[in-house]
Enzyme design. Structure first.
Site, mmCIF file in Angstrom:
data_model
loop_
_atom_site.group_PDB
_atom_site.id
_atom_site.type_symbol
_atom_site.label_atom_id
_atom_site.label_comp_id
_atom_site.label_asym_id
_atom_site.label_seq_id
_atom_site.Cartn_x
_atom_site.Cartn_y
_atom_site.Cartn_z
ATOM 1 C CB CYS A 78 -0.916 -0.093 1.146
ATOM 2 S SG CYS A 78 -0.147 -0.084 2.820
ATOM 3 C CG HIS A 130 -4.330 -0.518 3.835
ATOM 4 N ND1 HIS A 130 -3.774 -1.298 3.004
ATOM 5 C CD2 HIS A 130 -5.385 0.140 2.934
ATOM 6 C CE1 HIS A 130 -4.183 -1.293 1.569
ATOM 7 N NE2 HIS A 130 -5.073 -0.449 1.626
ATOM 8 C CG HIS A 147 -6.696 0.278 -1.617
ATOM 9 N ND1 HIS A 147 -6.573 -1.163 -0.930
ATOM 10 C CD2 HIS A 147 -7.729 0.116 -2.318
ATOM 11 C CE1 HIS A 147 -7.902 -1.707 -0.850
ATOM 12 N NE2 HIS A 147 -8.751 -0.911 -2.016
#
Length: 175
Positions: A78, A130, A147
């Site tokens: 990510c 994340h 993402h």
């Protein structure tokens, strides 16, 4: 060593059970999800040229696989995706998602615009694990973001998805 690496993979970039769907999600959802669904977005529809370039460059990597510590089209995690895309546009971000969460200015989700960063705690709690880039804000206020998912690679997801909604922490403006 393998167990340590595997645990970092699980907690570093989260996992999405499904990509963004075209239909509406069920109304039977937690209060937090409902609050974001009824988001009264302040987004005026205007996107800066730098944000347009960020989004376009991120879209170029759609379909790239997930790769722990990856930051090339051969595979991204990510924060590797965000650092690569922003670097291509002359902005250096810290490499780790937790460090990126302190870069720029924290904003309310109702003020989010394409190009802003979204942060999540995919392992529960409140620790950033994340990051994604706001891709679009729909007319109904739905926030979609691009993402690198551990299960599907680089995809576009929605904050209306139960998994991401539950894990959502905050938005950050870096542009």
């Amino acid at each position: 060593m393998f167990i340590f690496a595997a645990s970092l993979t699980v907690t570093s970039c989260g996992s999405s059970k499904s990509a963004a769907t075209k239909g509406k999600t069920s109304s039977k959802s937690p209060i937090k999800t409902e609050n974001l669904r009824k988001l009264d977005s302040e987004f005026d529809g205007k996107i800066s040229s730098s944000a347009k370039r960020i989004i376009k460059d991120a879209e170029n990597y759609l379909g790239s696989p997930y790769k722990f510590a990856g930051n090339t089209a051969d595979g991204f995690d990510c924060s590797g995706l965000t650092t690569k895309v922003f670097d291509e546009n002359g902005l250096k971000l810290p490499r780790r998602s937790a460090d990126q969460a302190d870069f720029g200015k924290k904003i309310n989700i109702s003020n989010a615009k394409p190009g802003d960063l979204l942060f999540f705690a995919t392992a529960g709690g409140s620790k950033v694990s994340h990051v994604g880039i706001v891709h679009t804000i729909e007319n109904d206020g739905e926030v979609k973001f691009i993402h690198a998912s551990t299960s599907k690679g680089v995809i576009i997801s929605s904050l209306n998805e139960k998994y991401w909604n539950k894990a959502y922490l905050h938005a950050q403006r870096v542009l």
